[in-house]
Design an enzyme around this catalytic site. Structure first.
Site, PDB file in Angstrom:
ATOM      1  N   ILE A  24     -70.510 -66.077  34.752  1.00 44.25           N
ATOM      2  CA  ILE A  24     -71.162 -67.477  35.342  1.00 44.25           C
ATOM      3  C   ILE A  24     -69.771 -68.259  35.994  1.00 44.25           C
ATOM      4  O   ILE A  24     -69.797 -68.824  37.113  1.00 44.25           O
ATOM      5  CB  ILE A  24     -71.911 -68.369  34.567  1.00 44.25           C
ATOM      6  N   ARG A  30     -61.101 -66.805  25.208  1.00 39.44           N
ATOM      7  CA  ARG A  30     -60.313 -65.992  24.045  1.00 39.44           C
ATOM      8  C   ARG A  30     -60.047 -64.692  24.517  1.00 39.44           C
ATOM      9  O   ARG A  30     -59.030 -63.987  24.103  1.00 39.44           O
ATOM     10  CB  ARG A  30     -61.340 -65.718  22.954  1.00 39.44           C
ATOM     11  N   LYS A  44     -76.164 -74.856  31.737  1.00 41.53           N
ATOM     12  CA  LYS A  44     -77.409 -74.608  31.209  1.00 41.53           C
ATOM     13  C   LYS A  44     -77.552 -73.457  30.230  1.00 41.53           C
ATOM     14  O   LYS A  44     -76.777 -72.513  30.705  1.00 41.53           O
ATOM     15  CB  LYS A  44     -78.463 -74.804  31.999  1.00 41.53           C
ATOM     16  N   ASP A  75     -83.379 -67.931  28.900  1.00 38.58           N
ATOM     17  CA  ASP A  75     -82.054 -68.314  29.826  1.00 38.58           C
ATOM     18  C   ASP A  75     -82.419 -68.495  31.092  1.00 38.58           C
ATOM     19  O   ASP A  75     -81.888 -69.323  31.768  1.00 38.58           O
ATOM     20  CB  ASP A  75     -81.130 -67.387  29.327  1.00 38.58           C
TER      21      ASP A  75
END
Length: 314
Positions: free
Chosen positions: A14, A37, A90, A168
């Protein structure tokens, strides 16, 4: 005003698909650092954690968090406590309570917290909201079906506790519904379908009610291949409105209305800049509250196991 110096946390799909292109076009923000990471962004400072980034670069005034919701609360709390403005992808968190705590932390530290709902910035949403004003709404039908393997390839976190599963994407539909309807709704029934090897649902059927007997029905499914479906149909006493393609297209009685270009994430960053300039926060939890209600009230059904990369056919 000079652009706000910003750090981006979580460099995944995203971030690369939406945040980085939008920030490259923004006059309000200057992206100067990233923390991840496993990835980095060319041309700026890169760190392995948000704590390392903020300690090394105190000039960062705002952070945008793109990591999965399960890990977001601690990072957001640390940034707010350091006096940084924070923008949340979100869903804004894994629970309602943790986001409410962040809102209080932002207020006590005099910084802005923005819990974003990118689908509310789709070009058809505000015109739909305006068209529905003054009309008697009879029924709302939501169909939100997409392919989890395409949109979240290999992302097992989405089926872990707090990852929301099909909610989601489904929460995007709920963010639009709660924006365009001129009245509140509440859940009256739900069935959630879980793969037998997963902790979050892959499909959901929801029923809501409104204050004057309005019915809202929603079907979410993470297993659709081919053409994706993101539709909201609102039947009223003055005609039928349809938002299609997640709010990118608007129809009234079958006739398409002209809209501006898609610029959801550009709209989010523009709004974040407005909030920072005004010294305000924006934390609307109504879409997440409906999801929490679905987990509270929903009947559980079990379906076949789900894997991201099924074995090849012999």
């Amino acid at each position: 005003m000079a652009p706000v110096k910003l750090g981006l946390v979580g460099i995944g799909k995203i971030a690369r698909d939406q945040h980085l292109p939008s920030l490259s076009r923004s006059a309000d923000f200057d992206l100067i650092a990233a923390a991840s990471r496993n990835a980095g962004v060319d041309g700026i400072a890169n760190f392995s954690s948000s704590g390392e980034m903020l300690a090394a670069m105190p000039e960062i005034a705002a952070v945008s968090l793109c990591m999965p919701p399960q890990a977001r609360h601690q990072v957001a709390a640390e940034a707010l406590a350091m006096g940084k403005h924070v923008m949340l992808e979100k869903p804004p968190g894994a629970t309602l309570s943790e986001v409410e705590q962040l809102a209080g932390l932002a207020a006590s530290n005099g910084v802005s917290l923005f819990a974003t709902w990118h689908s509310r910035h789709a070009p058809g949403v505000e015109p739909a909201r305006d068209w529905l004003k003054g009309r008697r709404i009879r029924k709302v039908t939501v169909t939100w079906k997409e392919d989890v393997r395409h949109w979240h390839p290999g992302q097992d976190w989405i089926f872990e506790p707090g990852g929301l599963g099909v909610f989601d994407p489904g929460i995007n539909a709920l963010s639009i519904v709660t924006r365009i309807l001129p009245f509140p709704i509440w859940l009256t029934g739900a069935e959630l379908t879980f793969p037998e090897n997963r902790q979050a649902p892959i499909a959901a059927d929801l029923a809501f009610a409104g204050p004057s007997g309005e019915a809202v029905e929603a079907v979410f499914d993470f297993r659709q291949t081919g053409l994706q479906t993101w539709d909201i149909v609102v039947e009223t006493d003055g005609g039928t409105l349809k938002l299609s393609m997640g709010g990118a297209k608007l129809f009234v009685d079958g006739e398409e209305r002209g809209l501006g270009p898609e610029a959801e994430y550009g709209g989010l960053y523009a709004r974040f800049a407005e909030l920072i300039a005004a010294g305000q926060s924006e934390v609307d939890l109504s879409p997440l509250r409906h999801v929490a209600d679905a987990f509270l009230l929903g009947r559980r059904a079990v379906t076949e196991p789900f894997v991201f990369d099924p074995p090849a056919a012999p």
